[in-house]
Write a protein that holds these residues in place. Sequence first.
Motif, PDB file in Angstrom:
ATOM      1  N   CYS A   1      -3.487   8.766   1.029  1.00 52.68           N
ATOM      2  CA  CYS A   1      -2.234   8.180   1.522  1.00 52.68           C
ATOM      3  C   CYS A   1      -2.531   6.822   2.153  1.00 52.68           C
ATOM      4  O   CYS A   1      -3.153   6.757   3.223  1.00 52.68           O
ATOM      5  CB  CYS A   1      -1.581   9.098   2.553  1.00 52.68           C
ATOM      6  SG  CYS A   1      -1.390  10.809   2.004  1.00 52.68           S
ATOM      7  N   ASP A   2      -2.096   5.758   1.496  1.00 56.01           N
ATOM      8  CA  ASP A   2      -2.393   4.403   1.960  1.00 56.01           C
ATOM      9  C   ASP A   2      -1.200   3.845   2.721  1.00 56.01           C
ATOM     10  O   ASP A   2      -0.238   3.369   2.118  1.00 56.01           O
ATOM     11  CB  ASP A   2      -2.736   3.513   0.759  1.00 56.01           C
ATOM     12  CG  ASP A   2      -3.258   2.143   1.185  1.00 56.01           C
ATOM     13  OD1 ASP A   2      -3.462   1.934   2.397  1.00 56.01           O
ATOM     14  OD2 ASP A   2      -3.477   1.297   0.310  1.00 56.01           O
ATOM     15  N   GLU A   3      -1.239   3.940   4.059  1.00 53.57           N
ATOM     16  CA  GLU A   3      -0.153   3.459   4.920  1.00 53.57           C
ATOM     17  C   GLU A   3       1.187   4.027   4.446  1.00 53.57           C
ATOM     18  O   GLU A   3       2.182   3.309   4.308  1.00 53.57           O
ATOM     19  CB  GLU A   3      -0.118   1.925   4.928  1.00 53.57           C
ATOM     20  CG  GLU A   3      -1.376   1.255   5.464  1.00 53.57           C
ATOM     21  CD  GLU A   3      -1.448   1.247   6.991  1.00 53.57           C
ATOM     22  OE1 GLU A   3      -0.589   1.896   7.636  1.00 53.57           O
ATOM     23  OE2 GLU A   3      -2.367   0.604   7.530  1.00 53.57           O
ATOM     24  N   ALA A   4       1.232   5.331   4.220  1.00 54.71           N
ATOM     25  CA  ALA A   4       2.381   5.964   3.574  1.00 54.71           C
ATOM     26  C   ALA A   4       3.670   5.872   4.382  1.00 54.71           C
ATOM     27  O   ALA A   4       4.758   6.058   3.824  1.00 54.71           O
ATOM     28  CB  ALA A   4       2.066   7.424   3.276  1.00 54.71           C
TER      29      ALA A   4
ATOM     30  N   PHE B   1       1.522   5.406  -1.861  1.00 57.77           N
ATOM     31  CA  PHE B   1       1.394   4.002  -1.508  1.00 57.77           C
ATOM     32  C   PHE B   1       2.401   3.589  -0.431  1.00 57.77           C
ATOM     33  O   PHE B   1       3.464   4.189  -0.278  1.00 57.77           O
ATOM     34  CB  PHE B   1       1.599   3.126  -2.749  1.00 57.77           C
ATOM     35  CG  PHE B   1       0.638   3.436  -3.870  1.00 57.77           C
ATOM     36  CD1 PHE B   1      -0.616   2.855  -3.911  1.00 57.77           C
ATOM     37  CD2 PHE B   1       0.994   4.325  -4.874  1.00 57.77           C
ATOM     38  CE1 PHE B   1      -1.505   3.145  -4.940  1.00 57.77           C
ATOM     39  CE2 PHE B   1       0.119   4.618  -5.911  1.00 57.77           C
ATOM     40  CZ  PHE B   1      -1.129   4.024  -5.942  1.00 57.77           C
ATOM     41  N   GLN B   2       2.069   2.505   0.248  1.00 56.83           N
ATOM     42  CA  GLN B   2       2.917   1.987   1.331  1.00 56.83           C
ATOM     43  C   GLN B   2       4.304   1.598   0.821  1.00 56.83           C
ATOM     44  O   GLN B   2       5.317   1.905   1.439  1.00 56.83           O
ATOM     45  CB  GLN B   2       2.237   0.780   1.976  1.00 56.83           C
ATOM     46  CG  GLN B   2       3.059   0.117   3.068  1.00 56.83           C
ATOM     47  CD  GLN B   2       2.326  -1.070   3.684  1.00 56.83           C
ATOM     48  OE1 GLN B   2       1.224  -1.404   3.275  1.00 56.83           O
ATOM     49  NE2 GLN B   2       2.945  -1.703   4.655  1.00 56.83           N
ATOM     50  N   HIS B   3       4.348   0.900  -0.306  1.00 54.84           N
ATOM     51  CA  HIS B   3       5.626   0.394  -0.834  1.00 54.84           C
ATOM     52  C   HIS B   3       6.084   1.169  -2.064  1.00 54.84           C
ATOM     53  O   HIS B   3       6.742   0.619  -2.946  1.00 54.84           O
ATOM     54  CB  HIS B   3       5.493  -1.101  -1.125  1.00 54.84           C
ATOM     55  CG  HIS B   3       5.247  -1.923   0.109  1.00 54.84           C
ATOM     56  ND1 HIS B   3       6.169  -2.033   1.131  1.00 54.84           N
ATOM     57  CD2 HIS B   3       4.159  -2.637   0.506  1.00 54.84           C
ATOM     58  CE1 HIS B   3       5.679  -2.799   2.092  1.00 54.84           C
ATOM     59  NE2 HIS B   3       4.466  -3.164   1.741  1.00 54.84           N
ATOM     60  N   PHE B   4       5.697   2.439  -2.126  1.00 54.92           N
ATOM     61  CA  PHE B   4       6.226   3.440  -3.058  1.00 54.92           C
ATOM     62  C   PHE B   4       5.725   3.265  -4.504  1.00 54.92           C
ATOM     63  O   PHE B   4       5.442   4.245  -5.175  1.00 54.92           O
ATOM     64  CB  PHE B   4       7.753   3.478  -3.029  1.00 54.92           C
ATOM     65  CG  PHE B   4       8.361   3.288  -1.662  1.00 54.92           C
ATOM     66  CD1 PHE B   4       7.931   4.047  -0.571  1.00 54.92           C
ATOM     67  CD2 PHE B   4       9.331   2.334  -1.438  1.00 54.92           C
ATOM     68  CE1 PHE B   4       8.477   3.875   0.691  1.00 54.92           C
ATOM     69  CE2 PHE B   4       9.883   2.141  -0.180  1.00 54.92           C
ATOM     70  CZ  PHE B   4       9.449   2.915   0.887  1.00 54.92           C
ATOM     71  N   ASN B   5       5.693   2.015  -4.996  1.00 53.49           N
ATOM     72  CA  ASN B   5       5.207   1.728  -6.357  1.00 53.49           C
ATOM     73  C   ASN B   5       5.947   2.538  -7.431  1.00 53.49           C
ATOM     74  O   ASN B   5       5.340   3.041  -8.374  1.00 53.49           O
ATOM     75  CB  ASN B   5       3.702   2.001  -6.468  1.00 53.49           C
ATOM     76  CG  ASN B   5       2.870   0.918  -5.804  1.00 53.49           C
ATOM     77  OD1 ASN B   5       3.366   0.171  -4.978  1.00 53.49           O
ATOM     78  ND2 ASN B   5       1.608   0.832  -6.165  1.00 53.49           N
ATOM     79  N   LEU B   6       7.261   2.650  -7.283  1.00 47.91           N
ATOM     80  CA  LEU B   6       8.064   3.324  -8.302  1.00 47.91           C
ATOM     81  C   LEU B   6       8.495   2.320  -9.370  1.00 47.91           C
ATOM     82  O   LEU B   6       8.665   1.136  -9.094  1.00 47.91           O
ATOM     83  CB  LEU B   6       9.303   3.954  -7.660  1.00 47.91           C
ATOM     84  CG  LEU B   6       9.061   4.961  -6.528  1.00 47.91           C
ATOM     85  CD1 LEU B   6      10.388   5.498  -6.021  1.00 47.91           C
ATOM     86  CD2 LEU B   6       8.156   6.089  -6.982  1.00 47.91           C
ATOM     87  N   LEU B   7       8.705   2.805 -10.579  1.00 51.85           N
ATOM     88  CA  LEU B   7       9.206   1.964 -11.664  1.00 51.85           C
ATOM     89  C   LEU B   7      10.729   1.911 -11.560  1.00 51.85           C
ATOM     90  O   LEU B   7      11.410   2.942 -11.649  1.00 51.85           O
ATOM     91  CB  LEU B   7       8.780   2.531 -13.017  1.00 51.85           C
ATOM     92  CG  LEU B   7       7.264   2.552 -13.267  1.00 51.85           C
ATOM     93  CD1 LEU B   7       6.962   3.129 -14.647  1.00 51.85           C
ATOM     94  CD2 LEU B   7       6.680   1.157 -13.140  1.00 51.85           C
ATOM     95  N   SER B   8      11.264   0.719 -11.365  1.00 48.88           N
ATOM     96  CA  SER B   8      12.695   0.566 -11.069  1.00 48.88           C
ATOM     97  C   SER B   8      13.591   0.981 -12.228  1.00 48.88           C
ATOM     98  O   SER B   8      14.744   1.367 -12.019  1.00 48.88           O
ATOM     99  CB  SER B   8      12.994  -0.883 -10.677  1.00 48.88           C
ATOM    100  OG  SER B   8      12.652  -1.769 -11.740  1.00 48.88           O
TER     101      SER B   8
END
Length: 361
Positions: A178-181, A102-109
């Motif tokens: 890969c979405d705007e990776a 994802f573009q904005h990583f989408n990680l769990l903080s």
Amino acid sequence: MTQTDVFLEERAGVSAPPLLDVRGIARRLGSHQALDDISFSLASGDILGIIGRSGAGKSTLIRCLSGLERVDGGSITVEGTEITALSETALQTVRQRIGMIFQHFNLLSAKTAAENVMLPLLIAGWPKRRREERVAELLDLVGLGGQAKRYPHQLSGGQKQRVGIARALAASPALLLCDEATSALDPETTTSILALLDDINRRLGVTMVLITHEMSVIRSLARKVIVLDHGRIAEQGSVAEIFGAPRSDVTHSLLRGFRPELPDHLAAALRPEPFPGSAPLFRIDLAGENARGTLLFDLAQSFRVRPVLLHGGLQDVRGVAVGSLFVALADAGAAPVDAILSFLLGRSQATELLGHVVPSA
């Protein structure tokens, strides 16, 4: 399939079925036709770049490919399974073969890098020891072997995306979306992430679909490209074909800055008809062997003209020389312009007679 099976198929002239096959898909969002008659296929190991302006349908397309959105018509087949009519439960099994970046990583903080990468394996029910081994292997693969216990806020943007890539690869997917990776990354980090994806493709053979609005990403990583415009395919082909001789107006626009364009002073001096002291001016688009040959020498010998290179250049696109030359033919005199144009068309991707200029303009 064994290597023997592949060999026998090749001997029989039978090609392997595509890993991803998209046939005539359509998607409407309210009154807006987001996708209209989209068709393409990818073999195992291919890298496809999908590019277009904002609103072209890129994000809708990638959501349909992942099964996150249902299409209104057409079919999507992944590894021989047609997914558009599957139940949500059946679709979950197919999604394990599809990774997403994802573009904005989408990680769990609240989870460490290792814990983020482990999530798909927990969902898939992998035993603890296998999960831990797989996570360590993947973090090493993406260059984060020493960062397993760090949290997202302790990582740079490039490191976060490397965690996202490792997570997408966790379950050994056949297809990576890969979405705007790289669009949230600086240029130097973008280069390193693209190099990593290229290495992963070569080492693991994973098929990739890149959604992007940046032609530099297409040029650096993709082998094939689809240009989307208002939900339809404006054109598609190899990266060298698209960079070498784009056909649609939207592709020309997206390639501005990547292909040589006629300088303003030459455009201002251009006239549609011959005039005293003028010469016909051609734009010659070249790729591959055509770009490395003796075109101008052969042109001079065949028509007794003096080619004058007024502008242009070549660049390397995925190992293929691609470029455009703006060539005036001095001393053309009575040389048949139609015959010259025919000669050039046979030795180039595309050739256009732009008009007439004084060669020293």
